[in-house]
Design a protein around this motif. Sequence first.
Motif, PDB file in Angstrom:
ATOM      1  N   ILE A 164       0.779  -1.247   0.091  1.00 44.74           N
ATOM      2  CA  ILE A 164      -0.068  -0.028  -0.068  1.00 44.74           C
ATOM      3  C   ILE A 164       0.963   1.369   0.042  1.00 44.74           C
ATOM      4  CG2 ILE A 164      -1.725   1.291   1.279  1.00 44.74           C
ATOM      5  CD1 ILE A 164      -2.544  -1.457   2.574  1.00 44.74           C
ATOM      6  N   THR A 165       0.563   1.982  -0.801  1.00 40.10           N
ATOM      7  CA  THR A 165       1.469   3.312  -0.907  1.00 40.10           C
ATOM      8  C   THR A 165       0.410   4.577  -0.790  1.00 40.10           C
ATOM      9  OG1 THR A 165       1.607   3.350  -3.320  1.00 40.10           O
ATOM     10  CG2 THR A 165       3.409   2.330  -2.356  1.00 40.10           C
ATOM     11  N   VAL A 166       0.907   5.361   0.121  1.00 44.57           N
ATOM     12  CA  VAL A 166       0.222   6.788   0.203  1.00 44.57           C
ATOM     13  C   VAL A 166       0.972   7.821  -0.154  1.00 44.57           C
ATOM     14  CG1 VAL A 166      -0.943   8.204   1.815  1.00 44.57           C
ATOM     15  CG2 VAL A 166      -1.117   5.633   2.286  1.00 44.57           C
ATOM     16  N   HIS A 167       0.223   8.658  -1.083  1.00 46.68           N
ATOM     17  CA  HIS A 167       1.216   9.636  -1.774  1.00 46.68           C
ATOM     18  C   HIS A 167       0.625  11.023  -1.552  1.00 46.68           C
ATOM     19  CE1 HIS A 167       3.032   6.736  -4.658  1.00 46.68           C
ATOM     20  NE2 HIS A 167       1.933   6.161  -4.509  1.00 46.68           N
ATOM     21  N   ASN A 168       1.491  12.018  -1.329  1.00 45.03           N
ATOM     22  CA  ASN A 168       1.233  13.311  -1.164  1.00 45.03           C
ATOM     23  C   ASN A 168       1.885  14.063  -2.438  1.00 45.03           C
ATOM     24  OD1 ASN A 168       0.282  15.941  -0.274  1.00 45.03           O
ATOM     25  ND2 ASN A 168       1.905  16.173   0.966  1.00 45.03           N
ATOM     26  N   SER A 169       1.360  14.117  -3.498  1.00 43.67           N
ATOM     27  CA  SER A 169       2.130  14.488  -4.702  1.00 43.67           C
ATOM     28  C   SER A 169       1.835  16.122  -5.131  1.00 43.67           C
ATOM     29  CB  SER A 169       1.693  13.582  -5.832  1.00 43.67           C
ATOM     30  OG  SER A 169       2.114  14.125  -7.088  1.00 43.67           O
ATOM     31  N   PHE A 170       2.858  16.812  -4.976  1.00 40.69           N
ATOM     32  CA  PHE A 170       2.812  18.209  -5.329  1.00 40.69           C
ATOM     33  C   PHE A 170       2.768  18.293  -6.995  1.00 40.69           C
ATOM     34  CE2 PHE A 170       4.285  18.893  -1.131  1.00 40.69           C
ATOM     35  CZ  PHE A 170       3.195  19.965  -0.642  1.00 40.69           C
ATOM     36  N   TYR A 171       3.453  17.280  -7.621  1.00 47.60           N
ATOM     37  CA  TYR A 171       3.419  17.272  -9.357  1.00 47.60           C
ATOM     38  C   TYR A 171       1.953  16.973  -9.747  1.00 47.60           C
ATOM     39  CZ  TYR A 171       4.559  15.577 -13.601  1.00 47.60           C
ATOM     40  OH  TYR A 171       4.432  15.330 -15.278  1.00 47.60           O
ATOM     41  N   ILE A 172       1.390  16.132  -9.113  1.00 44.94           N
ATOM     42  CA  ILE A 172      -0.027  15.650  -9.590  1.00 44.94           C
ATOM     43  C   ILE A 172      -1.005  16.798  -8.905  1.00 44.94           C
ATOM     44  CG2 ILE A 172      -1.760  14.147  -9.560  1.00 44.94           C
ATOM     45  CD1 ILE A 172       0.182  11.848  -9.812  1.00 44.94           C
ATOM     46  N   ASP A 173      -0.617  17.344  -7.744  1.00 42.27           N
ATOM     47  CA  ASP A 173      -1.538  18.061  -6.729  1.00 42.27           C
ATOM     48  C   ASP A 173      -2.657  17.229  -6.198  1.00 42.27           C
ATOM     49  OD1 ASP A 173      -1.830  20.277  -5.417  1.00 42.27           O
ATOM     50  OD2 ASP A 173      -3.221  21.269  -6.754  1.00 42.27           O
ATOM     51  N   ALA A 174      -2.345  16.312  -5.469  1.00 43.42           N
ATOM     52  CA  ALA A 174      -3.225  15.138  -5.024  1.00 43.42           C
ATOM     53  C   ALA A 174      -2.838  14.359  -3.756  1.00 43.42           C
ATOM     54  CB  ALA A 174      -4.051  14.315  -5.958  1.00 43.42           C
ATOM     55  N   VAL A 175      -3.485  14.084  -2.999  1.00 40.32           N
ATOM     56  CA  VAL A 175      -3.311  12.980  -1.985  1.00 40.32           C
ATOM     57  C   VAL A 175      -4.152  11.614  -2.367  1.00 40.32           C
ATOM     58  CG1 VAL A 175      -3.424  12.269   0.573  1.00 40.32           C
ATOM     59  CG2 VAL A 175      -2.951  14.879  -0.148  1.00 40.32           C
ATOM     60  N   TYR A 176      -3.369  10.733  -2.647  1.00 37.77           N
ATOM     61  CA  TYR A 176      -4.002   9.698  -3.215  1.00 37.77           C
ATOM     62  C   TYR A 176      -3.255   7.948  -2.748  1.00 37.77           C
ATOM     63  CZ  TYR A 176      -0.247   9.356  -6.602  1.00 37.77           C
ATOM     64  OH  TYR A 176       0.931   9.397  -7.278  1.00 37.77           O
ATOM     65  N   ILE A 177      -3.920   7.102  -2.722  1.00 36.38           N
ATOM     66  CA  ILE A 177      -3.460   5.686  -2.397  1.00 36.38           C
ATOM     67  C   ILE A 177      -3.533   4.617  -3.362  1.00 36.38           C
ATOM     68  CG2 ILE A 177      -3.755   3.758  -0.815  1.00 36.38           C
ATOM     69  CD1 ILE A 177      -5.312   5.726   0.976  1.00 36.38           C
ATOM     70  N   GLU A 178      -2.333   4.212  -3.565  1.00 39.91           N
ATOM     71  CA  GLU A 178      -2.423   2.883  -4.434  1.00 39.91           C
ATOM     72  C   GLU A 178      -2.280   1.554  -3.694  1.00 39.91           C
ATOM     73  OE1 GLU A 178       1.291   4.270  -6.629  1.00 39.91           O
ATOM     74  OE2 GLU A 178      -0.219   4.599  -8.387  1.00 39.91           O
ATOM     75  N   SER A 179      -3.024   0.631  -3.917  1.00 39.78           N
ATOM     76  CA  SER A 179      -3.095  -0.476  -2.829  1.00 39.78           C
ATOM     77  C   SER A 179      -3.305  -1.942  -3.790  1.00 39.78           C
ATOM     78  CB  SER A 179      -4.247  -0.499  -2.088  1.00 39.78           C
ATOM     79  OG  SER A 179      -4.259  -1.702  -0.969  1.00 39.78           O
ATOM     80  N   GLU A 180      -2.654  -2.879  -3.224  1.00 39.34           N
ATOM     81  CA  GLU A 180      -2.862  -4.132  -3.876  1.00 39.34           C
ATOM     82  C   GLU A 180      -3.946  -5.025  -3.143  1.00 39.34           C
ATOM     83  OE1 GLU A 180       1.126  -5.805  -3.716  1.00 39.34           O
ATOM     84  OE2 GLU A 180       1.894  -5.016  -5.429  1.00 39.34           O
ATOM     85  N   ILE A 181      -4.629  -4.464  -2.134  1.00 38.52           N
ATOM     86  CA  ILE A 181      -5.635  -5.011  -1.463  1.00 38.52           C
ATOM     87  C   ILE A 181      -6.752  -3.823  -1.345  1.00 38.52           C
ATOM     88  CG2 ILE A 181      -4.201  -6.386  -0.042  1.00 38.52           C
ATOM     89  CD1 ILE A 181      -4.982  -4.622   2.366  1.00 38.52           C
ATOM     90  N   LYS A 182      -7.974  -4.544  -1.427  1.00 35.72           N
ATOM     91  CA  LYS A 182      -9.078  -3.431  -1.348  1.00 35.72           C
ATOM     92  C   LYS A 182      -9.402  -2.809   0.187  1.00 35.72           C
ATOM     93  CE  LYS A 182     -13.125  -4.238  -3.709  1.00 35.72           C
ATOM     94  NZ  LYS A 182     -14.344  -5.011  -3.932  1.00 35.72           N
ATOM     95  N   LEU A 183      -9.406  -1.640   0.314  1.00 35.54           N
ATOM     96  CA  LEU A 183      -9.321  -0.927   1.543  1.00 35.54           C
ATOM     97  C   LEU A 183     -10.682  -0.788   2.204  1.00 35.54           C
ATOM     98  CD1 LEU A 183      -6.440   1.600   0.950  1.00 35.54           C
ATOM     99  CD2 LEU A 183      -6.408  -0.512   1.777  1.00 35.54           C
ATOM    100  N   GLU A 184     -11.708  -0.766   1.448  1.00 34.99           N
ATOM    101  CA  GLU A 184     -13.027  -0.647   2.046  1.00 34.99           C
ATOM    102  C   GLU A 184     -13.534  -1.395   3.236  1.00 34.99           C
ATOM    103  OE1 GLU A 184     -12.284  -1.002  -1.241  1.00 34.99           O
ATOM    104  OE2 GLU A 184     -13.422   0.476  -2.572  1.00 34.99           O
ATOM    105  N   PRO A 185     -13.225  -2.654   3.208  1.00 31.70           N
ATOM    106  CA  PRO A 185     -13.790  -3.519   4.055  1.00 31.70           C
ATOM    107  C   PRO A 185     -12.931  -2.946   5.684  1.00 31.70           C
ATOM    108  CG  PRO A 185     -12.887  -4.877   2.611  1.00 31.70           C
ATOM    109  CD  PRO A 185     -12.668  -3.349   2.090  1.00 31.70           C
ATOM    110  N   TYR A 186     -12.078  -2.559   5.574  1.00 31.17           N
ATOM    111  CA  TYR A 186     -11.374  -2.068   6.828  1.00 31.17           C
ATOM    112  C   TYR A 186     -11.896  -0.663   7.340  1.00 31.17           C
ATOM    113  CZ  TYR A 186      -7.795  -5.141   5.621  1.00 31.17           C
ATOM    114  OH  TYR A 186      -7.033  -6.402   5.440  1.00 31.17           O
ATOM    115  N   PHE A 187     -12.743   0.059   6.599  1.00 34.12           N
ATOM    116  CA  PHE A 187     -13.406   1.366   6.861  1.00 34.12           C
ATOM    117  C   PHE A 187     -14.902   1.401   6.683  1.00 34.12           C
ATOM    118  CE2 PHE A 187      -9.022   2.255   5.676  1.00 34.12           C
ATOM    119  CZ  PHE A 187      -8.633   3.108   6.742  1.00 34.12           C
ATOM    120  N   ASN A 188     -15.461   0.260   6.938  1.00 28.94           N
ATOM    121  CA  ASN A 188     -16.943   0.302   7.047  1.00 28.94           C
ATOM    122  C   ASN A 188     -17.680   0.750   8.605  1.00 28.94           C
ATOM    123  OD1 ASN A 188     -17.466  -0.410   4.440  1.00 28.94           O
ATOM    124  ND2 ASN A 188     -17.244  -2.639   5.076  1.00 28.94           N
TER     125      ASN A 188
END
Length: 77
Positions: free
Chosen positions: A53-77
């Motif tokens: 799982i990688t969390v990015h704070n990118s000034f180049y893209i101007d966004a905060v985003y996550i790239e993950s090899e697992i689904k994260l939704e089940p952990y945040f219900n």
Amino acid sequence: MYNYNICTEADKNIFSKQCKALEKHIPAITKKEKITDVDGSETQIYTVGDKKITVHNSFYIDAVYIESEIKLEPYFN
């Protein structure tokens, strides 16, 4: 690969809060290295088992985003 857009602007506070939320809600998450780019962009790397799982704070893209090899939704219900 799963992609999650967290914020449409780079933001250190939101990046930090997102990292803390992952650490709190995902059992057996392991914090790995944090990479800081020359423009101030940050990437925090985590693993859950053999999945990444990688969390990015990118000034180049101007966004905060996550790239993950697992689904994260089940952990945040």
